[in-house]
Every structure is written in structure tokens, then in C-alpha cells.
Write an enzyme that holds these catalytic residues in place. Structure first.
Site, mmCIF file in Angstrom:
data_model
loop_
_atom_site.group_PDB
_atom_site.id
_atom_site.type_symbol
_atom_site.label_atom_id
_atom_site.label_comp_id
_atom_site.label_asym_id
_atom_site.label_seq_id
_atom_site.Cartn_x
_atom_site.Cartn_y
_atom_site.Cartn_z
ATOM 1 N N LYS A 111 -5.937 -8.689 -8.368
ATOM 2 C CA LYS A 111 -6.603 -9.084 -7.020
ATOM 3 C C LYS A 111 -7.481 -10.388 -6.914
ATOM 4 O O LYS A 111 -7.157 -11.033 -6.196
ATOM 5 C CB LYS A 111 -7.172 -7.685 -6.480
ATOM 6 C CG LYS A 111 -7.079 -6.464 -6.648
ATOM 7 C CD LYS A 111 -6.207 -6.488 -5.162
ATOM 8 C CE LYS A 111 -4.676 -4.828 -4.785
ATOM 9 N NZ LYS A 111 -3.342 -5.022 -4.334
ATOM 10 N N LYS A 194 11.809 -4.934 -6.886
ATOM 11 C CA LYS A 194 11.864 -3.677 -6.700
ATOM 12 C C LYS A 194 11.307 -3.788 -5.244
ATOM 13 O O LYS A 194 10.230 -4.913 -4.704
ATOM 14 C CB LYS A 194 10.965 -2.567 -7.345
ATOM 15 C CG LYS A 194 9.302 -3.451 -7.057
ATOM 16 C CD LYS A 194 8.433 -1.927 -7.535
ATOM 17 C CE LYS A 194 7.257 -2.417 -6.643
ATOM 18 N NZ LYS A 194 6.139 -1.423 -6.725
ATOM 19 N N LYS A 197 6.433 -3.184 0.182
ATOM 20 C CA LYS A 197 6.528 -3.270 1.804
ATOM 21 C C LYS A 197 6.016 -4.399 1.408
ATOM 22 O O LYS A 197 6.248 -5.741 2.398
ATOM 23 C CB LYS A 197 5.654 -2.554 1.871
ATOM 24 C CG LYS A 197 4.390 -2.396 1.428
ATOM 25 C CD LYS A 197 3.866 -0.620 2.213
ATOM 26 C CE LYS A 197 3.126 0.477 1.492
ATOM 27 N NZ LYS A 197 3.236 0.959 0.875
HETATM 28 P P1 ADP Z 1 4.780 -1.077 -2.297
HETATM 29 O O1 ADP Z 1 5.294 -1.378 -3.157
HETATM 30 O O2 ADP Z 1 5.414 -0.354 -1.170
HETATM 31 O O3 ADP Z 1 3.231 -0.959 -1.973
HETATM 32 P P2 ADP Z 1 3.023 1.561 -3.533
HETATM 33 O O4 ADP Z 1 2.795 0.312 -5.073
HETATM 34 O O5 ADP Z 1 2.130 1.940 -2.508
HETATM 35 O O6 ADP Z 1 4.235 0.647 -2.705
HETATM 36 O O7 ADP Z 1 3.858 2.331 -4.277
HETATM 37 C C1 ADP Z 1 3.498 3.906 -3.865
HETATM 38 C C2 ADP Z 1 3.959 4.857 -4.851
HETATM 39 O O8 ADP Z 1 5.333 4.769 -4.328
HETATM 40 C C3 ADP Z 1 4.558 4.999 -5.763
HETATM 41 O O9 ADP Z 1 4.198 5.984 -6.826
HETATM 42 C C4 ADP Z 1 5.436 4.046 -7.213
HETATM 43 O O10 ADP Z 1 5.394 3.797 -8.437
HETATM 44 C C5 ADP Z 1 6.159 4.424 -5.984
HETATM 45 N N1 ADP Z 1 7.526 3.057 -5.955
HETATM 46 C C6 ADP Z 1 6.628 1.970 -5.076
HETATM 47 N N2 ADP Z 1 8.262 1.323 -4.849
HETATM 48 C C7 ADP Z 1 9.268 1.877 -5.643
HETATM 49 C C8 ADP Z 1 10.051 1.400 -6.113
HETATM 50 N N3 ADP Z 1 10.641 0.354 -5.715
HETATM 51 N N4 ADP Z 1 10.790 1.747 -7.142
HETATM 52 C C9 ADP Z 1 10.337 2.795 -7.698
HETATM 53 N N5 ADP Z 1 9.049 3.487 -7.145
HETATM 54 C C10 ADP Z 1 8.436 2.861 -6.198
#
Ligand code: ADP
Ligand code: TRP
Length: 331
Positions: A111, A194, A197
Site C-alpha cells: 500500500k 486473475k 475489480k
Molecule cells: P478483488 O481482487 O476484486 O479486489 P477481493 O480482494 O475483495 O477482490 O476478494 C474478496 C475475496 O474473493 C477473497 O477471498 C479473494 O480470495 C476472492 N477472490 C477475488 N478474486 C478472485 C479470483 N479471481 N479468483 C479466486 N478468488 C478470488
């Protein structure tokens, strides 16, 4: 019965990655455990969202949790800030969390690197807030992705430190829970990495996306010029499309396109069309429920009230005991 707990920050809508990587596992776990699932709104304040964005995103994630099948009768579904006990335990844990260990945390260092203009104390103490969430219900298992493992390790450190300091076996050490083989990584549509968002525009497919938007996003997904000789290895972008087919489509569909690739006959346009339709088949009923629930204030109020009441039963018990242990009990 084991206590299972996990939280998701309300920073946007849920995408297929969140669903297959997290929420789907919550849905399975709610059948057999004492589960707490919550929306981590305090955590998202570290990035300074506007009040309207924050409130809208809490509504979205709550409606999306409910629409995917999280059942407020089976699991305890709540909003983190509805539990004042979270803030109290966060304060208490911070007294025994050392600056050095917080500064060494990978997510904090990341961060600082990405947002040097906003290095706030909330970011530094993000792990103690997360530890407070977990220890408040004395959870045993925390289903989270790999990126959260270090935070969980710190939670165990704080739990052990508390137990040692007061010479009492009070907090269990929470373990990361992954589903072994079932832990999937959902790739994004931009050809690398991956689904997420905060990646490039159009990289993620949200559960609430309309069929038209899904078709558009999938048709624009990155691919390549196609294989020219049999057995040619796939590029990352094409590998990603196949991984999505594996998650979203029938095994026959996957096998068909694997074969087409092998014989160099593959038309990525056909693959994408099929993939888009299979995604739509999966998301459509969820989307309909999201749209219904999202605007049903009365239902959302009922669910959050019930969740907060259930969660506070366990939270207030923990806080009462901790106060006594550390010596701030009443006269
Ligand atoms: P983002 O990457 O969109 O910001 P978050 O970090 O808020 O998503 O993820 C929330 C949950 O969803 C976490 O437990 C994370 O491991 C899971 N997650 C997010 N993106 C993926 C992905 N592409 N594949 C598998 N799990 C995911
Ligand atoms: N930090 C987690 C994430 O970014 C969200 C979270 C907050 C959480 N508190 C938690 C996850 C407690 C599990 C348990 O994904």
C-alpha cells in the site's frame, strides 16, 4: 461445532472470482458449521470512499450475498460496523501489536508503494482490525484466499500473545481454510492475471452484469492469432479462456474446444460466444434475485438487524470476558 468466519470488503460488486474463490465456499460451509459472514465496511474506510459509495457498496454486497444463497437463517450475516464490540477489541489488541511487526506486513508495504499519499494509521493497523473480527467470535476456521494468509498468521500471533500475557487459554488459534483442490483462481479477461475489480476495465464479470454486457466483455477478451501447429502451447490469454470454460461450461464443451485447439481449427469467436452464453446461464437467475433484493429496504433492514443481534450475542460475551481478564471489570 467449529466456528467459521470470513469477511469481504464492500468495494464494488461481486464478480465471478469472488463467487468461485470465496462466496461459493461460504455457501457450502453454512450447512455444517456455526458460520459468521460479514461485510468489512470499517476496513474499506482506509481508502476513503465517499459516504454514498460506501453505503451503496454495502447494499450491493449484502444483496449479492443473499442472492447467491447465503442464508441468514443458517449463517450469521452481518455488517462489521453494526458491532461496536469490533472497535473495542481493535483498540485493546492495538495495545499489544508492535509497530515493527505491523510495518513488516506485506500488504502494508504494498500500500505504501502504491499510495504514498495515503499512509494512514488504519492501514498500518489493518491486521489488528482483522484480528479483532476473527477473535471476537473466537473463530477456528477462516476461509480466505492466499493473499490473506499473512494477516491470519498475525491474528494467531496476537491470540497467542494475549493468552501468554494473561496466562489463560482464551483465544483459539484460527486456521486458514482452503478447500484443497476446490480452491480455484478465476482468471480475468484481459489476458493476464486473475479476475479483479481493480484490474483493467472489462477484466471482471460481475454477478449483476446484464447478458448484453457479459457478451460484450467476453467477445472483447484478449486471445491470440491461433495455433499454427499441432500441440502448440497456449498463450496465457488463451489459457485463461480455457480456464473460464472449465469453470463455467459443461465438460463436453471444454473437450470440444480443446480438440479444436489441438487440431488448429479453433475459432476463438465461437469459443467466446459459447462461454458468454454459459456465463449468462449461470448469472441470470442470480442477477434477477440481486435486482429484487437490492431495492427491498425492508428486507435488508430485517436481515442486518437479525445478523447484528446474533453476532452481538457472541461478541458481547467475548468482550465481557476480556474486560475481566485484563482488569477493567466493573465494581
Ligand atoms: P478483488 O481482487 O476484486 O479486489 P477481493 O480482494 O475483495 O477482490 O476478494 C474478496 C475475496 O474473493 C477473497 O477471498 C479473494 O480470495 C476472492 N477472490 C477475488 N478474486 C478472485 C479470483 N479471481 N479468483 C479466486 N478468488 C478470488
Ligand atoms: N481483509 C480481508 C480482504 O481484504 C477482508 C476481511 C476483513 C476478512 N476482516 C476479515 C477476511 C476477517 C476474513 C476474516 O479480503
Amino acid at each position: 461445532m467449529e466456528v467459521v468466519l470470513s469477511g469481504i470488503r464492500p468495494t464494488g460488486n461481486l464478480h465471478l472470482g469472488n463467487y468461485f474463490g470465496a462466496v461459493r465456499n461460504f455457501i457450502k460451509m453454512q450447512e455444517e458449521n456455526s458460520c459468521y459472514f460479514f461485510i468489512a465496511d470499517y476496513h474499506s474506510l482506509t481508502t476513503h470512499p465517499t459516504p454514498a459509495d460506501l453505503h451503496g457498496n454495502i447494499r450491493n454486497v449484502l444483496a449479492e450475498f443473499l442472492a447467491t444463497g447465503l442464508d441468514p437463517e443458517k449463517a450469521t450475516l452481518y455488517v462489521q460496523s453494526d458491532l461496536p464490540e469490533t472497535a473495542e477489541l481493535y483498540l485493546l489488541l492495538n495495545m499489544n501489536a508492535y509497530i515493527g511487526e505491523l510495518e513488516r506486513c506485506t500488504s502494508f508495504k504494498e500500500k505504501i508503494r502504491k499510495h504514498p499519499e495515503n499512509v494512514n494509521a488504519g492501514l498500518l493497523t489493518y491486521p489488528t482490525l482483522m484480528a479483532a473480527d476473527i477473535l471476537l467470535h473466537r473463530a477456528h476456521k477462516v476461509p480466505v484466499g492466499k493473499d490473506q494468509e499473512q494477516h491470519l498468521e498475525m491474528t494467531r500471533t496476537f491470540a497467542r500473545r494475549f493468552n501468554r500475557m494473561y496466562n489463560i487459554e482464551f483465544f483459539p488459534e484460527p486456521q486458514a481454510y482452503n478447500f484443497g483442490e476446490e480452491l480455484v483462481k478465476v482468471p480475468g479477461l484481459d489476458g493476464s492475471g486473475k479476475m479483479g475489480k481493480s484490474e483493467s476495465e472489462g477484466n471482471a464479470i460481475f454477478l449483476v452484469d446484464s447478458p448484453e454486457i457479459i457478451r460484450k466483455k467476453v467477445m472483447r477478451a484478449v486471445s491470440d492469432a491461433g495455433p499454427t501447429e499441432e500441440g502448440q502451447a497456449k498463450t496465457e490469454a488463451v489459457e485463461n479462456l480455457f480456464s473460464l470454460l472449465k469453470i463455467m461450461s459443461k465438460p463436453e464443451t471444454l473437450a470440444f474446444f480443446e480438440d479444436e485447439y489441438l487440431n488448429c481449427r479453433i475459432r476463438y469467436g465461437d469459443l467466446k460466444k459459447q462461454l458468454a452464453e454459459d456465463i449468462i446461464l449461470f448469472t441470470s437467475p442470480i442477477r434477477e434475485r440481486i435486482l429484487e433484493i437490492r431495492d427491498d429496504n425492508e428486507y435488508l433492514r430485517k436481515v442486518t438487524k437479525m445478523g447484528a443481534e446474533k453476532a452481538r450475542e457472541s461478541a458481547s460475551k467475548t468482550i465481557k470476558e476480556i474486560r475481566e481478564i485484563i482488569g477493567i471489570s466493573s465494581f
